[in-house]
Design an enzyme around this catalytic site. Structure first.
Site, mmCIF file in Angstrom:
data_model
loop_
_atom_site.group_PDB
_atom_site.id
_atom_site.type_symbol
_atom_site.label_atom_id
_atom_site.label_comp_id
_atom_site.label_asym_id
_atom_site.label_seq_id
_atom_site.Cartn_x
_atom_site.Cartn_y
_atom_site.Cartn_z
ATOM 1 N N ASP A 1 0.871 -1.123 -0.053
ATOM 2 C CA ASP A 1 -0.065 -0.013 -0.022
ATOM 3 C C ASP A 1 0.702 1.337 -0.029
ATOM 4 O OD1 ASP A 1 -2.242 1.247 -0.171
ATOM 5 O OD2 ASP A 1 -2.810 0.917 1.884
ATOM 6 N N LYS B 1 -7.950 -1.648 3.467
ATOM 7 C CA LYS B 1 -7.570 -0.286 3.693
ATOM 8 C C LYS B 1 -7.475 -0.015 5.291
ATOM 9 C CE LYS B 1 -6.419 2.700 0.687
ATOM 10 N NZ LYS B 1 -5.264 2.399 -0.226
ATOM 11 N N LYS C 1 2.609 1.764 3.346
ATOM 12 C CA LYS C 1 1.802 2.161 4.482
ATOM 13 C C LYS C 1 1.850 1.052 5.470
ATOM 14 C CE LYS C 1 -2.341 3.406 3.005
ATOM 15 N NZ LYS C 1 -2.615 4.201 2.195
HETATM 16 P P1 NAD Z 1 -7.883 3.292 -10.119
HETATM 17 O O1 NAD Z 1 -9.224 2.406 -9.660
HETATM 18 O O2 NAD Z 1 -7.919 4.510 -10.660
HETATM 19 O O3 NAD Z 1 -7.140 2.194 -10.806
HETATM 20 C C1 NAD Z 1 -7.078 1.004 -10.759
HETATM 21 C C2 NAD Z 1 -6.954 0.232 -12.134
HETATM 22 O O4 NAD Z 1 -6.905 -1.136 -11.833
HETATM 23 C C3 NAD Z 1 -8.244 0.476 -12.860
HETATM 24 O O5 NAD Z 1 -8.177 0.934 -14.193
HETATM 25 C C4 NAD Z 1 -8.965 -0.804 -13.099
HETATM 26 O O6 NAD Z 1 -9.559 -1.219 -14.210
HETATM 27 C C5 NAD Z 1 -7.752 -1.987 -12.991
HETATM 28 N N1 NAD Z 1 -7.819 -3.098 -12.418
HETATM 29 C C6 NAD Z 1 -8.428 -3.730 -11.436
HETATM 30 N N2 NAD Z 1 -8.264 -5.192 -11.132
HETATM 31 C C7 NAD Z 1 -7.506 -5.345 -12.057
HETATM 32 C C8 NAD Z 1 -6.887 -6.636 -12.405
HETATM 33 N N3 NAD Z 1 -7.083 -7.625 -11.782
HETATM 34 N N4 NAD Z 1 -5.769 -6.538 -13.278
HETATM 35 C C9 NAD Z 1 -5.492 -5.503 -13.892
HETATM 36 N N5 NAD Z 1 -6.009 -4.233 -13.766
HETATM 37 C C10 NAD Z 1 -7.034 -4.188 -12.803
HETATM 38 O O7 NAD Z 1 -7.054 3.471 -8.790
HETATM 39 P P2 NAD Z 1 -5.745 4.441 -8.343
HETATM 40 O O8 NAD Z 1 -6.175 5.764 -7.786
HETATM 41 O O9 NAD Z 1 -4.930 4.390 -9.387
HETATM 42 O O10 NAD Z 1 -5.251 3.506 -7.063
HETATM 43 C C11 NAD Z 1 -4.748 2.199 -7.346
HETATM 44 C C12 NAD Z 1 -4.468 1.421 -6.236
HETATM 45 O O11 NAD Z 1 -3.467 2.261 -5.358
HETATM 46 C C13 NAD Z 1 -5.612 1.540 -5.401
HETATM 47 O O12 NAD Z 1 -6.040 -0.094 -4.878
HETATM 48 C C14 NAD Z 1 -5.189 2.291 -4.173
HETATM 49 O O13 NAD Z 1 -5.895 2.141 -3.056
HETATM 50 C C15 NAD Z 1 -3.978 2.199 -4.169
HETATM 51 N N6 NAD Z 1 -3.296 3.248 -3.342
HETATM 52 C C16 NAD Z 1 -3.522 4.731 -4.000
HETATM 53 C C17 NAD Z 1 -3.063 5.684 -3.327
HETATM 54 C C18 NAD Z 1 -2.973 7.216 -4.146
HETATM 55 O O14 NAD Z 1 -2.597 8.180 -3.123
HETATM 56 N N7 NAD Z 1 -3.511 7.332 -4.975
HETATM 57 C C19 NAD Z 1 -2.443 5.694 -2.140
HETATM 58 C C20 NAD Z 1 -2.304 4.336 -1.487
HETATM 59 C C21 NAD Z 1 -2.749 3.056 -2.237
#
Ligand code: NAD
Length: 518
Positions: free
Chosen positions: A312, A361, A474
Site C-alpha cells: 500500500d 484499507k 503504509k
Molecule cells: P484506479 O481505480 O483509478 O485504478 C485501478 C485500475 O486497476 C483500474 O484501471 C482498473 O480497471 C484496474 N484493475 C482492477 N483489477 C485489475 C486486475 N485484476 N488486473 C489489472 N487491472 C485491474 O485506482 P488508483 O487511484 O490508480 O489507485 C490504485 C491502487 O493504489 C488502489 O488500490 C489504491 O487503494 C492504491 N493506493 C493509492 C494511493 C494514492 O494516493 N493514489 C495511495 C495508496 C494506495
C-alpha cells in the site's frame, strides 16, 4: 562557488582504501557498528559490536522496464504522463502561469542527502539521493502493463481527471498508442461496482496455472520486445479484499502452487501476478493494501531469491501520521487517540465503498503507530495503545482531490491535553505517482547490489522481502520474524544509510562535532 558546486548533481568518487571502483562495480568494505545488550542482576550491559561487510553494486544500469498492473487507472495513467512530460522536458500553461515537468514528491529524484563537509569551508555538501549510487533515471524507463479495462492510456488519463488539459494535449498522441494487456479478473476480489470496467480480461475467473503461464509470457514478451535487461512489476490496480489464510492452501509455497493448479477460490489475482513475477525472477511490488503476500507467496519469493515489496503506497494521511506520531512520542507526549476521516471521489474511493475492500484499507491504515508506541515504555504500559479509528467515504464530487481530516489527542504535563487537528487535501494520484517511481528505482537498484561478510567467498542478495522500501509503503512488509518500522524518519535513514554503506560512507549522523568542539 560553493553554492554552484553543492547544487550541481555531480557524481562523486569515494577516496578510501575500503572502496574500489572497477568498470563493472563499486565495491566497499563497511564496518557495521551495533550495540548488543544483556540483562543480568537487574542491570543492562551494553557492548559495542562490529561486523565487517563487503558490498558490491553493479554500475551498469542497463535498460529497465516497468509493468503496471492497473495501468489504465488514475495512478497508472498519471505516472505514464509524468514520465513522458519529464522525458520531453515539457512546459504547459495553467491558470497560475507556465509549469514545467518535475519529479517533486519522489524521494529519490527530489530529495538530497549530505555527502559530507566542504574541506575548505566546512559547510555541508548535499547531493540528490539519486546520485548516491548508480540508479536508472525514470526518464529512461520503458512502461507497459495490464488492465481489465481496454481503454488506451490517453483516454484513461481523461477518465482519471487528474492532469491539466494543456499538459494532456501535449502527451495525448504518444499515450493513445499505449494499450494495456488483457488481465486476469476474479470478480469476487474487487467491488461489484467495478464490473463495468472489465472488458479486457483473460478467460477464466479463478486462479490457474494457465493464468500464471500467461502472465509469465507477457513479462518475457515485454522484455524481449523492448530489449530490456530487467523489469519491475508493480500492482496499482484496485484494492482487493483480503484472502483467508487457509492451512494447506496458501500457507506454504508448495500448497499455494497446488491451490493455483486446483483453481482454489481464495487465491487472488494479485497473488497470481506475484507468483508469475517471482517465477520470472522479476521484483513484484504491491501498492494496494490487500494481503497479496500470503505466507506461501513469501516463501516462494525466498526460494527463488526474488524481491517482493509492499504493501500500500504511503502518500497522504498515513505519511503525515508516521511523521507526526514519531515526533509526539519521541517528544515525550502521550498520544491517546487518533481519529482519521477520509473522503475521496475517484475510482479508488468507489471501489473502497464496499465493506470487504474498505476492510483491507482499514487494516493497512491501522497499525502504523504500533512500533512507536511499543518503543516508549515510559508513556505506555505493556499492551496499552492509543485509540485509533479510520473512516473512508466515497464522495464523487471531490474526484481525485482526497480530503483527510485527522484529530490527534494527547495527554501532556500534569493531566493537561493537546489536540492537533489536521486537514490534508491532497491530489491523490499526484502524490502516489512519484512513489511508484521511487519503488521501481530502488527495487531495481537492489537487484544490482550483493553483499557478503568480509572473509566469505559467496556473494548474496538482500533478503527477498525488500523492507528498505518501507518509506514509500503504509504497511511495510518485512522479512518473516523481523520488526516493522513505521516511523518515517527511521525509514528514511535506513534507506539512505544502507545506500551510503554500499559506497563505504559512514551513516548520516547529526552530531556536528566539528561545529561544537574547537
Ligand atoms: P484506479 O481505480 O483509478 O485504478 C485501478 C485500475 O486497476 C483500474 O484501471 C482498473 O480497471 C484496474 N484493475 C482492477 N483489477 C485489475 C486486475 N485484476 N488486473 C489489472 N487491472 C485491474 O485506482 P488508483 O487511484 O490508480 O489507485 C490504485 C491502487 O493504489 C488502489 O488500490 C489504491 O487503494 C492504491 N493506493 C493509492 C494511493 C494514492 O494516493 N493514489 C495511495 C495508496 C494506495
Amino acid at each position: 562557488a560553493l553554492e554552484s558546486h553543492s547544487r550541481a548533481s555531480k557524481s562523486f568518487t569515494v577516496n578510501s582504501p575500503n572502496v574500489v571502483y572497477t568498470p563493472e562495480n563499486v565495491q566497499a568494505k563497511y564496518t557495521y557498528r551495533t550495540t548488543s545488550v544483556d540483562f543480568t542482576d537487574g542491570q543492562y550491559t551494553a557492548t559495542p559490536k562490529e561486523t565487517v561487510y563487503d558490498f558490491k553494486t553493479e554500475r551498469n544500469v542497463g535498460k529497465v522496464g516497468v509493468m503496471l498492473v492497473g495501468w489504465g487507472g488514475n495512478n497508472g495513467s498519471t505516472v505514464t504522463a509524468g514520465i513522458i512530460a519529464n522525458r520531453r522536458k515539457l512546459e504547459w500553461e495553467t491558470k497560475e502561469g507556465p509549469r514545467a515537468a518535475n519529479y517533486y514528491g519522489s524521494v529519490v529524484m527530489s530529495s538530497t542527502v549530505k555527502l559530507g563537509e566542504d574541506s575548505r569551508t566546512g559547510k555541508d555538501v548535499n547531493i540528490p539521493l539519486q546520485t548516491l549510487l548508480p540508479m536508472v533515471h525514470p526518464n529512461d524507463l520503458v512502461i507497459g502493463g495490464w488492465d481489465i479495462s481496454k481503454m488506451d492510456i490517453a483516454s484513461a488519463m481523461d477518465r482519471a481527471q487528474v492532469l491539466e488539459p494543456t499538459l494532456k494535449s501535449l502527451v495525448r498522441k504518444e499515450m493513445a498508442h499505449m494499450v494495456p494487456l488483457p488481465s486476469i479478473y476474479y470478480p469476487d476480489f474487487i467491488a461489484a461496482n467495478q464490473e463495468g470496467r472489465a472488458d479486457n480480461v483473460v478467460q477464466g475467473s479463478k486462479a490457474s496455472l494457465e493464468h500464471v503461464e500467461h502472465l509469465r509470457k507477457d513479462i518475457r514478451d515485454f522484455k524481449s520486445a523492448n530489449g530490456l535487461d530487467r523489469v519491475i512489476i508493480l500492482w496499482t490496480a484496485n484494492t482487493e479484499r483480503y484472502a483467508d489464510i487457509i492451512p494447506g492452501v496458501n500457507d506454504t509455497a508448495e500448497n499455494l502452487m497446488r491451490a493455483i493448479k486446483d483453481g482454489h477460490e481464495e487465491v487472488s489475482p494479485s497473488t497470481v501476478f506475484a507468483v508469475a513475477s517471482i517465477l520470472e525472477k522479476t521484483p513484484f511490488i504491491n501498492g494496494s493494501p490487500q494481503n497479496t503476500f500470503v505466507p506461501g507467496c513469501i516463501q516462494l519469493a525466498e526460494q527463488h531469491s526474488t524481491f517482493i515489496g509492499g504493501d500500500d503506497f504511503k502518500s497522504g494521511q498515513t505519511k503525515m501520521k508516521s511523521a507526526l506520531v514519531d515526533f509526539m512520542i519521541n517528544a515525550g507526549i502521550k498520544l491517546t487517540s487518533i481519529a482519521s476521516y477520509n473522503h475521496l471521489g475517484n475510482n479508488d474511493g468507489r471501489n473502497l465503498s464496499e465493506q470487504k475492500q474498505f476492510r483491507s484499507k482499514e487494516i493497512s491504515k491501522s497499525n502504523v503507530v504500533d512500533d512507536m508506541v511499543a518503543a516508549n515504555h515510559v508513556l505506555y504500559k505493556e499492551g496499552e495503545h492509543p485509540d485509533h479509528c479510520v473512516v473512508i467515504k466515497y464522495m464523487p464530487a471531490v474526484g481525485d482531490n482526497k480530503r483527510a481530516l485527522d484529530e490527534y489527542y494527547a495527554e501532556i504535563f500534569l493531566g493537561g491535553h493537546q489536540t492537533i487537528s489536521l486537514f490534508n487535501v491532497c491530489e491523490d494520484s499526484l502524490l502516489a505517482s512519484p512513489l511508484i517511481i521511487d519503488l521501481v528505482l530502488i527495487s531495481d537498484l537492489f537487484t544490482r547490489i550483493s553483499w557478503r561478510k568480509t572473509g566469505e567467498e559467496e556473494w548474496k542478495k538482500f533478503h527477498a522481502v525488500l523492507s528498505v522500501l518501507s518509506y514509500m509503503l503504509k504497511a511495510p512488509l518485512t522479512p518473516p520474524g523481523t520488526p516493522v518500522v513505521n516511523a518515517l524518519a527511521k525509514q528514511r535513514s535506513a534507506l539512505v544509510n544502507v545506500m551510503r554503506a554500499c559506497v563505504g560512507l559512514v551513516p548520516e549522523g547529526d552530531m556536528g562535532l566539528e561545529q561544537k568542539l574547537f
